[in-house]
Every structure is written in C-alpha cells, then in structure tokens.
Enzyme design. Sequence first.
Site, short mmCIF file in Angstrom:
data_model
loop_
_atom_site.label_atom_id
_atom_site.label_comp_id
_atom_site.label_asym_id
_atom_site.label_seq_id
_atom_site.Cartn_x
_atom_site.Cartn_y
_atom_site.Cartn_z
N ASP A 259 0.85 -1.18 0.00
CA ASP A 259 0.00 0.00 0.00
C ASP A 259 0.89 1.23 0.00
OD1 ASP A 259 -2.42 1.57 0.44
OD2 ASP A 259 -1.61 1.87 2.45
N ARG A 260 0.35 2.37 -0.43
CA ARG A 260 1.18 3.58 -0.50
C ARG A 260 1.05 4.43 0.77
NH1 ARG A 260 -0.06 8.57 -4.50
NH2 ARG A 260 -0.96 9.34 -2.55
N ASP A 261 -0.08 5.15 0.91
CA ASP A 261 -0.25 6.09 2.01
C ASP A 261 -0.37 5.36 3.35
OD1 ASP A 261 -0.36 8.28 0.18
OD2 ASP A 261 -2.42 7.71 -0.27
N ASN A 302 -5.27 2.77 -3.63
CA ASN A 302 -6.51 3.49 -3.94
C ASN A 302 -6.22 4.98 -3.92
OD1 ASN A 302 -7.81 1.02 -3.87
ND2 ASN A 302 -8.81 1.37 -1.90
N GLN A 303 -6.57 5.68 -4.98
CA GLN A 303 -6.39 7.13 -5.03
C GLN A 303 -7.70 7.81 -5.41
OE1 GLN A 303 -3.81 8.95 -3.95
NE2 GLN A 303 -3.01 7.00 -3.21
N CYS A 340 -5.82 2.68 -8.43
CA CYS A 340 -7.25 2.79 -8.67
C CYS A 340 -7.65 4.25 -8.49
CB CYS A 340 -8.04 1.91 -7.70
SG CYS A 340 -9.82 2.23 -7.78
N HIS A 342 -10.71 5.44 -8.90
CA HIS A 342 -12.17 5.52 -8.80
C HIS A 342 -12.62 5.79 -7.37
CE1 HIS A 342 -11.28 2.57 -12.16
NE2 HIS A 342 -11.84 3.59 -12.79
N CYS A 359 -15.93 -0.19 -9.14
CA CYS A 359 -14.95 -0.82 -10.04
C CYS A 359 -14.47 -2.13 -9.41
CB CYS A 359 -13.77 0.12 -10.25
SG CYS A 359 -12.88 0.50 -8.70
N LYS A 363 -9.42 -1.43 -3.67
CA LYS A 363 -9.31 -2.36 -2.54
C LYS A 363 -10.46 -2.13 -1.57
CE LYS A 363 -5.20 -0.73 -1.79
NZ LYS A 363 -3.91 -0.39 -1.13
N ASP A 388 -1.76 -0.70 5.85
CA ASP A 388 -2.12 -0.13 7.15
C ASP A 388 -3.62 -0.10 7.39
OD1 ASP A 388 -2.33 1.98 5.13
OD2 ASP A 388 -2.75 3.31 6.81
#
Length: 636
Positions: A259-261, A302-303, A340, A342, A359, A363, A388
């Site tokens: 995961d990013r953030d 997820n963005q 993502c 959406h 979509c 996630k 996280d």
Amino acid sequence: MTHSGLCNVAILAGGMGTRLKVRTGNLPKPMAPIHGRPVLEHQIELCRRHGFTRIALLVHYEHETIHAHFGDGAAFGVELTYCIEGEARGTAGALSDALSSMDERFLVLYGDTYADIDLRAIWKRHADTQAAATLLLHPNDHPHDSDLVEVDADGRVIAVHPYPHPEGSAFRNLVNAALYVMDRQRLSSLIPTDRKSDLAKHTFPAMLSAGLRLHAHITPEYIKDMGTPERLDKVERDITVGLPERLSTRSPRTAVFLDRDGTINVEVNHLNSPDQLALIPGAGDAVRALNRAGVLAVGVTNQPVVARGEVSMAGLERIHAKLDHLLGQSKAFLDGLYVCPHHPHKGFPGEVPELKIECDCRKPRTGLIDRAVRDLAIDRRSSWIVGDTSSDIEAGRRAGLRTVLVRTGHAGLDGKQNVSPDYVVPDLAAAVDWILRGHSSVARQLFSVCAAATTSRLVLVGGPARAGKTSAAQVLAELMTAAGRTSHVISLDGWLLPGEARAEGHGVLDRYDMPTARALLQSLLLASDRREIRVPEHDRKNRTLRAGAPRSIGPNDLLVVEGVTALMDDALLAQTDVRVFVDVPDDIRRERLQAEYAWRGDDPATVAHRLASRERDELPAVRASAARATHHLQSI
C-alpha cells in the site's frame, strides 16, 4: 524473425574499458570476465538461447582480441559478422556504419551489460506496436545518475531525460537499460555522419522530434552494466546469490504488494501534492532490501482523490515521480505501481463523473493485484501484501496472499472490514525483515513441531508478551495447512479481562477469563461435527475486545492456541503433549513493549510503571512455564 542472411543482432562491443583497466589490463571492455567468461560470451549465449543467431559485433578497441576468442561464432552456436569501426563515433555512429549488415529489424545490445532478458518478449512487443524502436526500460537503484524515459499510459515514449537532470527535478524511475529493437530504414537519415553521436542522448530524441513512435518494454528482469570494478563485483555477487534467476521469466516471481499512504509514505489524508509526500522512516531501506533480495516491490494504491477532482492524473504522476525520487535516494525502487483512481460515492465539488463508479480495482477488491500478477508473472502462493488498513488486508486475503498489517498510518483501526491480518508489525521495515528473514527462521524451527502435531488436535504456544508467539502460531498453522491439515490460530488474548478488571499483583492468570476460554476449546475438541464460532479479538490500541470474524472449524482441524498463559493452565496442558515455548532476548522484548505502550499513547512515566509491573507480576511465572514445553523456539 526474417532469415535474409543479414544480422538480426548488433552488439556494441567497441569500448576500451578505461575504468576496468585495474582489473583487465588492456583487454577491451566486452572481454571483461564475469565468473570466468567474457561478458560478451554471456551476451552471445543469451542471444543464441532465444533464437537470435546472426550477430554483428561492432568492434573498435583491440578488436583482434575479440576475434581471436570468438572466431566465426561456430563454436558458440552462432554466426558472427565483425564491423570494425576505424574511428570511434559513439554508439549511434558505430550502429550507422553497420546498418548495411543489419536486417530490416534487429536487436541492439551494449557490450558492457550483463543481461538475463527474454529477448523474444521485447521482439514481440516491437512487432505488436509497429514502433520505429522499442526500448527496454526498468527501474534501478541509481536513477539520479541515469537516463530516464517518460512514457504515457499506453507505453509510448514521450520524452527522454538524459543525465544530468535539472536541479530540483523529479522523474519516474524508468531507466533506459541499453537494449533495443530497431527498424533499419527509420534510422539512416537520423544519425549524423560528421560527428560522434549517442543513441540515448541524440538518436532517440531526434526520432521523437521527427514524429516517430518509440515504445517501452518495461520489465523487472535483470540487466546491469558492469563498466566499473564496483559494478563488475556487484554483478558477480548477484549471479552468485541467484538474483537474475529470481527475476527471470522462467518461473513465477515472488512479490510484496505495498500500500502507499500510511505504509510507504506518511498518511496525510487525501494527499494531492508532491510537497505533501514524505517517506516513513526506514521505508526506503525496506524497499531496497526487497530489491536486493530479488523480490518484486509492487505498489497497489486506492487514489480516490482523482475521482474527487482533487488531483488530475497528470498531478498524480508528479506525486509518483516524487515518490520514485525519494525512494531512489535510498537506492530503492518499485517494480510496478498500480493505481485505482475511482470512488463510488458522489457529491464532491469538482468530482470526475466517469470515475465515480463501482470498479473491480478499488481495494478490498483485487483488480490491482490481479493485473500485477498477470503483468509481472507473480506467484500468489509465495507473495505478500503489506498495508495499514483493513481494506489492504481483506484485498490480500481475497487475492490469496499472506497479509501483514503495519501500525503506521491507520494501523488497521479504520474499521471498514472485519478481517484479521496474518501478521502485525510496527512498520514497513519490520514487515520486510519478517518476510525476508523472520518467517523462514521461525518456519525452520517449527518443522519438528509439525511432525509432533500430525496426530494431535491441539498445539499450545506460550511465552512472554511480545516474544513472537502470535507469529509463530500463524507460521505453524501455515505449515500444517500446506501439509494437508486445516489449522486455526486462536489467541487467548480474546479472553483478556477489561483493563479495569485486571488487578495487578494477583498473577497473570487472573487477567484472563480462562473458564470461558477452556469451555469453548473443550467443546471444539470434543465436537464430532463442524462448528461455527466467533473468537473475540483484542484491540491492543484501545485495550478493548471486539467481535471477531466468523470461523468454521471441523472436527479434524488442528487448533493452535497461543497466549501468555497457554502453558500455565493445567486444564489446557492436559489436552495435548505438543507445547511450544517462544522466547526472545530480554532487550528486544522490552524494546517491543516500550514501543507498544508508546504507540498506545502512554506517557513515559506510565510506560515505566507498566514495564516494571510486568517484570514483577508476569515474567517469572511465564518463564517458569517453559519447563512444561516440549519444544522451544527462539524468535527474532
């Protein structure tokens, strides 16, 4: 591939190897030995293995030495043509002089790289796109001093950013790896004949300016230049430890999905500017450790800020260029980043209507992971996800990955999914250490426990707090399940009494509702049919219990019961003769406890009090229970 008799591979082999002279003397650079054989020999073997056997060697310095070793190529299963450059005119000039020997379409390799690449794949990519040239691109651990290539969403090259880069710039980490497929007729008019020129710095920008299409072939496969003693040593070390093999297409790859953030970078809630992005301490080194181990590091994020209209796709690219730049400062890189954009909920000012959809990629759905598995030939069974949030963990569970929750970012407290991670660790650095080192270490120590548990219904796992009991129990369950025995981990922490009911000084057993725990376990052990249960879960952050996810436990399933008191309760001990005591050095145990109390928000005085209380009230009794164990395990 055509068979005109002309060459279908050009290898630029004219280099002097000035920086390698301390190792190789007067040998030309392509003759520098890697594990006893010239790097050029490795390249010729790579070409032959993939069916490219008509090779032009573009030679200059000490070309007689190269010819003496390879001859006409028959001994190496290929046909060699020598194109001798009288005056060094750069990579583009050398190729221009050799064009009359080349087929209409041909591969270009550089004689100072060691590569383990599926050449047929880049050849097919070129044929499918009908580009004028196809460039092999990959992220590397030194993007700051590499030529970087910018591509669009379809893989078309839109810009080349040669080194050195402008001060303060940040580009995506896609490096020109110096391996190409090119079409002959599109080149001849673009390479000057009156001066030196370089393919990367001059020819490709000229092709773009002329409106020709260049395409990218992006791959995590191994390709490294070995033009300095340090890089030569690194290539040899990589081969010795099997890094090129692990990254090759010959077998599915292992990956860690990230995961990013809140996992890689600090959570700021709806990050929408590169200026907001900062790595969590240790994250860069953790990603580098995956890179060096030959384990793919794949971002899945997820963005919804894109759908909400808070950042454009171009703006998101700038954010990810900053992420690549910051990781590159730690000599680290992501092998892929899947996004993502959406968001299903409407009503935000400036939202993008076409992205406000349900979509398959957001996630906890698995679309991002599924796409990466296809693109990068990833083996789900050996792969992991680190995140996280409960959505990260649920996505990993649905995708068939092992799951690791980090206590950075949301720390799993978002409450969106009722799911338990396989493992819980403080941060990404600890997660990667567990994946690369800890898990296998614990697994090796548990092999004898697996043998002993073959005919048992119950295994008890005890030891001090923060010694690694929960992780050891999960590894044991994985091993038993892989051996064909369905196994379930049950934590006695689900029966911890509320904080206000845990009187200090009365012994650790009195902190648990052991009668209720015993009754449930006894009913499962005596059951002749399948039972549906919910085991309470302990929220360590808030020191409260919450309802666990439902579980279905069969009459032949193995129960792995773990907890501080697992080897202290006579009734439980009477149910099994497979008992594991997990321990860890005191300094590590105390450090983990201090970190957990601090994570909960306790002040230093409270932390000191709690530690002293545990040392006095709990530790002696727990350590004494080691005498009742049949197996002892040292965690890390």
